[in-house]
Design a protein around this motif. Structure first.
Motif, PDB file in Angstrom:
ATOM      1  N   UNK A   2      12.705   4.343  -5.075  1.00 11.41           N
ATOM      2  CA  UNK A   2      12.847   2.890  -5.215  1.00 11.41           C
ATOM      3  C   UNK A   2      13.670   2.539  -6.451  1.00 11.41           C
ATOM      4  N   UNK A   3      13.482   3.303  -7.503  1.00 10.88           N
ATOM      5  CA  UNK A   3      14.236   3.060  -8.734  1.00 10.88           C
ATOM      6  C   UNK A   3      15.725   3.339  -8.500  1.00 10.88           C
ATOM      7  N   UNK A   4      16.022   4.460  -7.891  1.00 10.04           N
ATOM      8  CA  UNK A   4      17.419   4.789  -7.600  1.00 10.04           C
ATOM      9  C   UNK A   4      18.038   3.759  -6.660  1.00 10.04           C
ATOM     10  N   UNK A   5      17.284   3.354  -5.644  1.00 13.06           N
ATOM     11  CA  UNK A   5      17.794   2.352  -4.709  1.00 13.06           C
ATOM     12  C   UNK A   5      18.148   1.067  -5.440  1.00 13.06           C
ATOM     13  N   UNK A   6      17.311   0.643  -6.369  1.00 14.58           N
ATOM     14  CA  UNK A   6      17.571  -0.583  -7.116  1.00 14.58           C
ATOM     15  C   UNK A   6      18.893  -0.495  -7.853  1.00 14.58           C
ATOM     16  N   UNK A   7      19.163   0.658  -8.460  1.00 16.75           N
ATOM     17  CA  UNK A   7      20.440   0.843  -9.156  1.00 16.75           C
ATOM     18  C   UNK A   7      21.605   0.782  -8.182  1.00 16.75           C
ATOM     19  N   UNK A   8      21.467   1.463  -7.048  1.00 24.99           N
ATOM     20  CA  UNK A   8      22.542   1.457  -6.048  1.00 24.99           C
ATOM     21  C   UNK A   8      22.781   0.042  -5.525  1.00 24.99           C
ATOM     22  N   UNK A   9      21.715  -0.698  -5.352  1.00 23.45           N
ATOM     23  CA  UNK A   9      21.795  -2.072  -4.856  1.00 23.45           C
ATOM     24  C   UNK A   9      22.587  -2.945  -5.827  1.00 23.45           C
TER      25      UNK A   9
ATOM     26  N   UNK B  76       0.782  -1.234   0.000  1.00 24.67           N
ATOM     27  CA  UNK B  76       0.000   0.000   0.000  1.00 24.67           C
ATOM     28  C   UNK B  76       0.809   1.277   0.000  1.00 24.67           C
ATOM     29  N   UNK B  77       2.123   1.182   0.131  1.00 27.00           N
ATOM     30  CA  UNK B  77       2.957   2.377   0.138  1.00 27.00           C
ATOM     31  C   UNK B  77       3.246   2.817  -1.295  1.00 27.00           C
ATOM     32  N   UNK B  78       3.529   4.114  -1.503  1.00 28.69           N
ATOM     33  CA  UNK B  78       3.746   4.620  -2.863  1.00 28.69           C
ATOM     34  C   UNK B  78       5.013   4.054  -3.508  1.00 28.69           C
ATOM     35  N   UNK B  79       4.913   3.773  -4.795  1.00 30.54           N
ATOM     36  CA  UNK B  79       6.062   3.401  -5.619  1.00 30.54           C
ATOM     37  C   UNK B  79       6.643   4.705  -6.167  1.00 30.54           C
ATOM     38  N   UNK B  80       7.913   4.978  -5.857  1.00 31.47           N
ATOM     39  CA  UNK B  80       8.500   6.267  -6.229  1.00 31.47           C
ATOM     40  C   UNK B  80       9.851   6.109  -6.903  1.00 31.47           C
ATOM     41  N   UNK B  81      10.358   7.236  -7.358  1.00 35.33           N
ATOM     42  CA  UNK B  81      11.672   7.279  -7.991  1.00 35.33           C
ATOM     43  C   UNK B  81      12.775   6.869  -7.024  1.00 35.33           C
TER      44      UNK B  81
ATOM     45  N   UNK C 289       8.209  11.113  -8.908  1.00 41.63           N
ATOM     46  CA  UNK C 289       7.801  10.302 -10.048  1.00 41.63           C
ATOM     47  C   UNK C 289       8.743  10.440 -11.241  1.00 41.63           C
ATOM     48  N   UNK C 290       9.922  10.992 -11.023  1.00 41.21           N
ATOM     49  CA  UNK C 290      10.860  11.207 -12.132  1.00 41.21           C
ATOM     50  C   UNK C 290      12.258  10.792 -11.720  1.00 41.21           C
ATOM     51  N   UNK C 291      12.889   9.975 -12.544  1.00 41.53           N
ATOM     52  CA  UNK C 291      14.243   9.522 -12.259  1.00 41.53           C
ATOM     53  C   UNK C 291      15.077   9.647 -13.526  1.00 41.53           C
ATOM     54  N   UNK C 292      16.310  10.123 -13.363  1.00 46.93           N
ATOM     55  CA  UNK C 292      17.208  10.323 -14.504  1.00 46.93           C
ATOM     56  C   UNK C 292      18.421   9.419 -14.353  1.00 46.93           C
ATOM     57  N   UNK C 293      18.731   8.678 -15.421  1.00 47.31           N
ATOM     58  CA  UNK C 293      19.915   7.832 -15.474  1.00 47.31           C
ATOM     59  C   UNK C 293      20.953   8.542 -16.329  1.00 47.31           C
ATOM     60  N   UNK C 294      22.122   8.790 -15.755  1.00 44.28           N
ATOM     61  CA  UNK C 294      23.208   9.453 -16.488  1.00 44.28           C
ATOM     62  C   UNK C 294      24.281   8.418 -16.847  1.00 44.28           C
ATOM     63  N   UNK C 295      24.782   8.527 -18.057  1.00 41.32           N
ATOM     64  CA  UNK C 295      25.824   7.630 -18.552  1.00 41.32           C
ATOM     65  C   UNK C 295      27.147   8.377 -18.689  1.00 41.32           C
TER      66      UNK C 295
END
Length: 572
Positions: free
Chosen positions: A119-126, A112-117, A152-158
């Protein structure tokens, strides 16, 4: 430098998550009771970042999801986002140095908790933690940073221009995990988080209620799933273990199960099962290749685990004369006939699909035992004592341990290939390991395909999507499994070639679709001709579903369970 039209052909720009999920079968969530799935290679973990095994990636896809994935036509489609970022819509920068993903508002985790950016960043760090041993780290190749712009916005830099920026967070191999749940599981602690790894909180259609490793997974419908009325099934009984024969019978003959995965069985066996009338086989060709991996280390049991993971010359497998002779001795058309029939094709390539990347420079469809013998003789491998086994110029017996997972077709292949290699003077010991263990990724087990405690080993795997960049990264020098990476990493052969690494770097910076395909073919040829593997059969993916199960859409470009939220019971 811009993404070309050809390269972006894999992106279905007009698709939305709801369009992809639609099946026209409406009703209340959970209306169709239970669906039973059987994977005879039993899942051993529900965290794809700690296992490269397809069985683990696909079972986890019932629960955790990526931002985007590939549909059954190989098109890239949005999943937890509004659209696929491109140069044309501003989501990918003109300089190709970043990609910005915009998460669809209102998505929640199953708790029930919000899915946010975040979580996305954490996944990359993990996954990118150097002490974590992430099995999917090639998806993050070239990533310099992942930045949260807003909730709701995440940026991936290369670090360099990246024409194909769809590695991170795309496909079943790169899903998002919840930051709150995995916060204490970073780095070397990752394998120790049993509760999290066996029961991840997800955004997918189902929630884990019980996980018994290498046995059974029980799941129930996610009441917070974002699509109204889905999933149709209230629960999932996911059985693991046994063998492909029993799995096929359980669907097509007895009706005990609704879906059976990866029916690696002879064609006549499949036909006999289908006659039972309870189920239907489904098949499709993706990039799946049965191959023999060549160990580029010294697997001598006298060496400790650290030494056995070090890339060093094998006593003889590193000689092109040896692995080319071994390849020449194999009758691939017979293997196809015996093992797969119309569901198999002879291949000399590691990456035979899509067609644009299928190299046509190698030939291997004709067995040549006499040529193989002559090649070994000329290279100085002779039988000096008359026992039928050749010795190296240094006097080492050409004796190998050949291992694979337990499966009827694979044991048939082993027996045939052993006979052929014996005939050219190579002694072969056969070994098979229970598939749940072999593909399990347990860092404490000596029997995993990642540890590769043998001279050669046989298996098949594939990749998500139609672009092989991340998959080809599996042969980079720094992707070899070792104790330092918790034995994770996809460079199973410990193949290491400077030219290969340089060429792959060029692939990551090339935008033109034709040029990318040409580089992919070159990389394929280097890996095959320089001793990473011996390809055998281009396999169709063959599974079966009950005649009473609707909505199944076999996907050879992503998880087979990609659209499980659309499955329903026919006539109920």
């Amino acid at each position: 430098m811009k993404l070309t039209t050809a390269l972006m052909g894999a992106v279905a720009l007009g698709a939305t998550a709801s369009m992809v999920m639609a099946d026209g079968h409406e009703g209340e969530r959970g209306r169709d009771g239970e669906v039973s799935i059987i994977y005879w290679q039993a899942p051993s973990i529900l965290n794809p970042f700690l296992s490269g095994g397809t069985k683990d990636v696909e079972s986890a896809s019932l629960v955790i999801e990526p931002l985007a994935r590939y549909n059954s036509s190989g098109e890239l489609v949005p999943w937890l986002v509004d659209e696929i970022p491109t140069v044309a819509n501003g989501g990918v920068t003109e300089d190709l140095l970043s990609i910005t993903w915009k998460i669809t508002p209102g998505i929640t985790w199953s708790d029930g908790t919000p899915f946010t950016a975040n979580d996305v960043k954490f996944t990359a760090d993990y996954c990118m933690d150097p002490e974590g041993g992430c099995a999917q780290v090639t998806k993050f190749e070239g990533v310099e940073s992942v930045e949260v712009i807003d909730d709701l916005t995440v940026k991936v830099r290369f670090g360099t221009p990246t024409p194909f920026p769809y590695g991170p967070f795309v496909g079943g191999e790169s899903p998002i995990i919840q930051a709150a749940q995995f916060a204490d599981c970073m780095g070397a602690k990752a394998p120790e988080c049993t509760e999290q790894n066996f029961g991840p909180i997800g955004t997918g259609p189902f929630v884990v209620t019980e996980f018994r490793t290498n046995d059974v997974i029980q799941l129930v419908a996610n009441e917070n799933f974002r699509h109204e009325g889905k999933p149709a099934f209230a629960s999932v009984n996911f059985k693991g273990g046994g063998d492909a024969t029993a799995a096929g019978r359980a669907v097509m003959e007895t009706g005990e199960f609704d879906y059976a995965w990866n029916l690696q069985l002879a064609p006549d066996v499949i036909a006999s099962m289908e006659a039972g009338g309870m189920g239907t086989p489904v098949a499709g060709f993706g990039p799946l290749v049965e191959r023999i991996m060549l160990n580029n280390t010294n697997p001598d049991p006298a060496l400790g685990p650290d030494e056995r993971s070090v890339v060093r010359p094998h006593p003889f497998l590193g000689d092109p004369a040896v692995y080319n002779a071994m390849s020449m001795a194999i009758d691939r058309p017979l293997l196809v006939e015996v093992g797969y029939g119309q569901a198999g094709k002879v291949t000399c390539n590691w990456v035979p699909a899509p067609d644009a990347v299928n190299s046509d420079t190698l030939t291997c469809d004709t067995q040549d035992l006499e040529g193989a013998k002559a090649m070994l003789e000329e290279a100085g491998y002779v039988d000096t004592d008359g026992d039928g086994v050749r010795e190296t110029p240094d006097g080492v017996k050409m004796s190998i341990l050949y291992q694979t997972s337990t499966n009827a077709v694979r044991q048939d292949f082993q027996a045939l290939i052993k006979e052929w290699w014996n005939e050219i003077g190579i002694e072969v010991e056969l070994r098979n390991v229970d598939s749940s263990v072999f593909f399990g990724g347990d860092p404490g087990s000596p029997d995993t395909f990642q540890k590769f405690y043998a001279d050669v080993e046989m298996y098949a795997n594939t990749f998500n999507g139609t672009d092989p960049q991340s998959y080809l990264a599996n042969a980079l020098c720094d992707k070899a499994p070792s104790p330092a990476t918790q034995w994770q990493g996809e460079n199973i052969s410990r193949f290491c070639d400077e030219e290969y690494d340089t060429l792959h770097e060029q692939l990551t910076q090339t935008a033109d679709a034709g040029e990318r395909a040409a580089i992919a073919r070159q990389l394929n040829d280097i890996a095959v001709t320089r001793g990473a593997m011996i390809p055998l059969v281009h396999r169709g993916r063959l599974s079966a579903h009950a005649t009473s199960l609707g909505g199944v859409d076999l996907n050879v470009w992503d998880s087979e369970l990609w659209n499980v939220a659309d499955w329903y019971r026919i006539g109920e």
